[in-house]
Design a protein around this motif. Sequence first.
Motif, PDB file in Angstrom:
ATOM      1  N   ARG B 255       0.842  -1.201   0.000  1.00 52.64           N
ATOM      2  CA  ARG B 255       0.000   0.000   0.000  1.00 52.64           C
ATOM      3  C   ARG B 255       0.864   1.232   0.000  1.00 52.64           C
ATOM      4  O   ARG B 255       1.910   1.265   0.645  1.00 52.64           O
ATOM      5  N   PHE B 257       1.390   5.344   0.704  1.00 53.30           N
ATOM      6  CA  PHE B 257       0.894   6.383   1.594  1.00 53.30           C
ATOM      7  C   PHE B 257       1.404   7.759   1.204  1.00 53.30           C
ATOM      8  O   PHE B 257       1.388   8.684   2.022  1.00 53.30           O
ATOM      9  N   ALA B 263       0.355   8.615   8.391  1.00 59.71           N
ATOM     10  CA  ALA B 263      -0.738   7.826   7.822  1.00 59.71           C
ATOM     11  C   ALA B 263      -0.400   6.340   7.865  1.00 59.71           C
ATOM     12  O   ALA B 263      -1.239   5.498   8.210  1.00 59.71           O
ATOM     13  N   LEU B 266      -0.654   5.009  11.453  1.00 61.17           N
ATOM     14  CA  LEU B 266      -2.039   4.825  11.874  1.00 61.17           C
ATOM     15  C   LEU B 266      -2.623   3.566  11.241  1.00 61.17           C
ATOM     16  O   LEU B 266      -3.362   2.822  11.884  1.00 61.17           O
ATOM     17  N   ALA B 267      -2.258   3.326   9.973  1.00 62.97           N
ATOM     18  CA  ALA B 267      -2.773   2.124   9.314  1.00 62.97           C
ATOM     19  C   ALA B 267      -2.232   0.872   9.987  1.00 62.97           C
ATOM     20  O   ALA B 267      -2.931  -0.142  10.105  1.00 62.97           O
ATOM     21  N   GLU B 269      -1.384   0.631  13.177  1.00 62.60           N
ATOM     22  CA  GLU B 269      -2.032   0.488  14.478  1.00 62.60           C
ATOM     23  C   GLU B 269      -3.493   0.100  14.345  1.00 62.60           C
ATOM     24  O   GLU B 269      -4.062  -0.482  15.257  1.00 62.60           O
ATOM     25  N   ALA B 270      -4.073   0.417  13.188  1.00 57.26           N
ATOM     26  CA  ALA B 270      -5.460   0.018  12.978  1.00 57.26           C
ATOM     27  C   ALA B 270      -5.550  -1.372  12.373  1.00 57.26           C
ATOM     28  O   ALA B 270      -6.635  -1.834  12.038  1.00 57.26           O
ATOM     29  N   ASP B 271      -4.415  -2.031  12.237  1.00 53.95           N
ATOM     30  CA  ASP B 271      -4.379  -3.385  11.686  1.00 53.95           C
ATOM     31  C   ASP B 271      -4.742  -3.479  10.218  1.00 53.95           C
ATOM     32  O   ASP B 271      -5.067  -4.547   9.723  1.00 53.95           O
ATOM     33  N   ASP B 272      -4.698  -2.322   9.518  1.00 54.79           N
ATOM     34  CA  ASP B 272      -4.972  -2.369   8.077  1.00 54.79           C
ATOM     35  C   ASP B 272      -3.760  -2.886   7.326  1.00 54.79           C
ATOM     36  O   ASP B 272      -3.883  -3.459   6.250  1.00 54.79           O
TER      37      ASP B 272
ATOM     38  N   LEU C 156      -8.961   9.455  12.767  1.00 52.95           N
ATOM     39  CA  LEU C 156      -8.365   8.157  12.451  1.00 52.95           C
ATOM     40  C   LEU C 156      -8.050   7.383  13.721  1.00 52.95           C
ATOM     41  O   LEU C 156      -8.299   6.191  13.823  1.00 52.95           O
ATOM     42  N   TYR C 157      -7.499   8.090  14.676  1.00 60.90           N
ATOM     43  CA  TYR C 157      -7.085   7.394  15.887  1.00 60.90           C
ATOM     44  C   TYR C 157      -8.289   6.814  16.613  1.00 60.90           C
ATOM     45  O   TYR C 157      -8.282   5.672  17.059  1.00 60.90           O
ATOM     46  N   SER C 160     -10.700   4.594  13.727  1.00 58.48           N
ATOM     47  CA  SER C 160     -10.057   3.539  12.958  1.00 58.48           C
ATOM     48  C   SER C 160      -9.188   2.660  13.842  1.00 58.48           C
ATOM     49  O   SER C 160      -9.342   1.456  13.872  1.00 58.48           O
ATOM     50  N   VAL C 161      -8.274   3.310  14.547  1.00 57.91           N
ATOM     51  CA  VAL C 161      -7.348   2.536  15.368  1.00 57.91           C
ATOM     52  C   VAL C 161      -8.057   1.941  16.576  1.00 57.91           C
ATOM     53  O   VAL C 161      -7.984   0.749  16.832  1.00 57.91           O
ATOM     54  N   ALA C 168      -8.170   2.660   7.994  1.00 61.07           N
ATOM     55  CA  ALA C 168      -7.253   3.762   8.267  1.00 61.07           C
ATOM     56  C   ALA C 168      -6.713   4.300   6.959  1.00 61.07           C
ATOM     57  O   ALA C 168      -5.580   4.074   6.597  1.00 61.07           O
TER      58      ALA C 168
END
Lengths: 336, 549, 319
Positions: B255, B257, B263, B266-267, B269-272, C156-157, C160-161, C168
Amino acid sequence: MAAQLLLSVDGLTTSFGRGPDKVRAVADMSFDLAEGEVLAIVGESGSGKSVTMRSIMGIIPMPPGVIESGTAFFDGADLLAIDEENLRRLRGKDIAMVFQDAMTSLNPVLTVGRQITEVLEEHLGMTGKAARDRAISLLDEVGIPDAAHRIDEYPHQFSGGMRQRAMIALAIACGPRLLIADEPTTALDVTIQAQIIDLVVGLQTSHDMGIVWISHDLGVVARIAQKVIVMYAGRVVERATVEDLFDAPAHPYTIGLLASLPRLDQEPGEHLDSIPGQPPNASSLPPGCAFAPRCPLATETCRVEVPPVITVGDGHHAACHRLDEVRRREGRLPWT
Amino acid sequence: MSPLHGNAGGTALGRKLLATTAVALTLGLAGPALAGGSLVTALDMGPGGDEDARPWSSGAGHTTHVKQFITPTIFNEDLSEIVPYAVESWASNDDHTVWTYTLRDGLLWSDGTPMTANDWAFTAEFMTAPDWGGDRPGDRNLSLSEVAGFDAKTAGEADSLDGIEVIDDRTIRFTLSAPNPRHFASLFRFYILPEHAVDFEPADFMTTDWFRDPSRFVGSGPFVVAEYAPDEYMTLAANENYFQGRPALDELVIRYFGGDQTAALLALEADDIDFTYVTETDVPSLEDDYDIFSNLSGVVVMTRFNYNLVDDAFSDIRVRQAILHAIDRDAITENILGGTYVSIPCPIPYADLWPEDVVTYGYDPDRAASLLQEAGVDPGSISMEWVGHAGYDNTAHNSALQAVQAYLSQIGINDFSYRFVDIPTFRASYSPDGDWQNQYHGFGVPRFGNDVGRLWSNGGALGTGVTGYDYDADGFAEAVAAISAAPTIDDYNAALGDFCRLHAEMLPDLQMWVGNRFGAADPSIENFWWQPAPAGGPYQDNAHTWAVQ
Amino acid sequence: MTRYIIRRLLLAIPVLFMVTVLVFALIELAPGDVVDFFANPEVMAGMSEADLEALRERLGLNDPAPVRYLHWLGGVLQGDFGYSLIRSEPVGELLLRRFGNSMMIMGIGLFVAVTFGISLGIYTALRQYSVADFTISFLSFVGISMPAFIAGILALYIFSVQLGWFPAGGMRSPGVHTLGDLLHHLILPALVLSIIHMATFMRYTRFSMLDVLKQEYVVTATAKGMPRRIVVMRHAFRNGLIPVVTMIGYSIPELVVGAVFLETIFSFPGMGKLYFDSVISRDFPVIMAANLVIAVFVLAANLITDVAYAAIDPRIRLE
């Protein structure tokens, strides 16, 4: 046969604000209006004449306005006590109001026709062509030429006088029994004024309406009214038929008003009489008679006691402690 | 393979890993038996990444390029050596001007076609076409400029490269225009293209869709492109014909960014996504939940002088020595640069190559002051302005330079300032008539290749023409020549050491520090491996063994 | 009215022309060019100054500035916007794609901002000084003051997180091409974008409504016995809307260009980020084309707003 009472107001008191800034705009106002009668309410700006009728219509801003007390019976219902929805149904239908400045009182983004038809829709359930035709005939009735085209024009496209006529058309659209005219000619020049006054007089007869005409102009009052109420600082100071008022004014303020009217038989350059001093600040009224500071006959009693309403003649009342003195001087007061 | 919290290179461990891996590779062992699944990563974040996914013409992104193409040789896992990859063996003549390479047996393209030495020769001719449209010739030059006939071919004077000869399906011979005892190290970015599938011309190299079009693309790496959504992501699908075995993963997604670190974080940490490059400031909060991969970045940070513009005082070496003595680089690297940087004695970022007797300029403000006095220079009269580029414009480096400012004022140098500019401005300013006095700047020095010579010689990228410093006169010409000509690895390393010693003595530039770089990965990925290689490597990461549960 | 529109369109041409000349001049004045951006300053080896010069020659960067400008202009007039020097992609395609992406966020964001902003503006104007008014006004001040990137990062935090309700960033899940997935990705950045503008629209509407509610014709409408709902919407709002419409119209271009922070933090490849990146890299075909598109957009938005203003306020007549 005594005419039916159309509107009966008793003890209306309206104030604005709270605490130390409270202003009592109308205090203990009472009057009656019979069907088919024209009542004029006269007074200077700030005397409470407009607030009186707006309170009765329920269109003063509340807050900060508060109707502290009073009743106003119309058709058996106390307008000051019924709920908003019922009052709304009467507005524009049985009781209508004409305002002073048609330019600001008409919605600039709607056509004149729309502003009339929406009232017909709301109160009479008229729609479409029927409403439109009625609107055209109303405009016609108030003397607007080429009504069929002008109905689709906007207020800014009308002249001052035409606008006022349109406002009147709007007011009479549903055939109200009571018409309240709040200084409708003040903003117009004299010749137009005369036309509008004639129009209203004519409509009053043909539609059999009772009219409350608010003005500060005694000349207009003389032409149109049968009964007159003079207000000062929120209170009634004199109440009479128009003849009695002009022939035999009882209250010093009324006398002063009449004396200050310019007259055709005055010499040019002759000094105009005027009442010395300023109208009072409504938020700091003296305890007694509000006119005392300016009255040449004022005594200590006047300054501390609110004057009672005294009957001077048949249908003629005045609120003053010094009526005898006035009579003694035959209505001639030292105004300099 | 467990992740390393790297420090100065770790050669012993590296050699052990190399041995294990070499055996594994030779035996063609595949990864664990788990099959299937998709891994979503941000492999192109950080300075080593490139979102254009176009090998041969990108300055970076090699971690991604090598997923789709095999190269003859490659960096090993911890970047300490160049080892065989597509080739099985090589031999050279005595004076190292002729090299013969043999490809492994049975190499296949993703569409099943056999890979031969003809593909290799084809690629060489393709990339040296006079109208080759690539924007960045760096890797092309690295891979091919040593070949005899390179100049003639690229100028359009010859139809083919003299120095390339296909011996048979698996063998190719390179004839060089100058000896290179480590020519194999010049091939680690030579992405061999499939002659039978390339359907575009050299002139259209930058504009062709071929690299992104799954219906035409043919590759040789563990994965091949399945979908490319510009500026969004690239999806790679497993290549059944990869010579080390079909990858455990079905799909590897990269991916993009747009270079924005926040960004990407965050992705993660969001498991994306399951992996991304992270900065040193992110590491402490990620350590507990993610596997941290790190190593020294191979990028030394130095302060260079433009002798044409700086105060005359700086021509005196004592003044330059004084400045290094005045700044406590150890304190800065430990406390301000988060302990992830190490101060260096010379522009070689590998501690195992620093000679024992190299001069180091430790923190000694008294010595600094006396050196200035000796040189007869009034510190108040000196001015320095360090110009850096946007890549270093972060809190850490700003604070580091503020500390430098404080240290310098301690010895009386008050007229010091620094600023950061965007990359085009930065580069434009260091032409010979540029306006920079000092540049605060990183230099990638890979462990192999003759970059040192290309940097620190009069004709090199930092040479006299730009800085006004006569490298050759100070012995650099010999030192650099010795590096290029070193016959064995040990000689090579010793020659680098000599260069290091020389540079520390002569101080044409001020060496500051070298930093670690980091990547964070979801611990549930099996066999994952990543290193902060300059420009992304390429290096062995055994991507075909990566697996998800 | 038609004459007015035509006149405005004709006037737009010299304006656009001047914009392109000005932007071109600014790019020329900035130090460095795209080749300077290519040369990764940390990987010095392998590219000599000669190589860079050859590249400049091939990209036509050594031609004198007026020649390059006219060459570009000539191309544009034939519909050819050239190639991005950084991305090796035709500029027209690139812009279309990025502009389209921005439009998606902006479309949703604007829709939400306008509907909620105006509704809340009317709501709080009708309930001036109430608890609801104070709360919503306070929140709107927060909304207006909050920088876009902080709002984005916070969103986002949190969503999303921590909560995992939204992805995210990104425009799509890799390999998924459904509308639902796209919307799922769009919602958060569009909402963040809308909140910032919603606050402005709300305050503006509230202010305008409060002003209009005090007007005499509102009293007349009430005195005519019209229901409150009609007084507020047909009489007050219809007038109060006028300045709000112009404000919304003029803020539309800002929504496209100014979303660079949101696009970055949500890794949503839009116009704002493209424009920013192209300036950093001195990718002049993209800069010029993007500027042109933005300028056209601004001029169009202004024209449409002016025409809309005349359409809803009968006192205004354009000629």
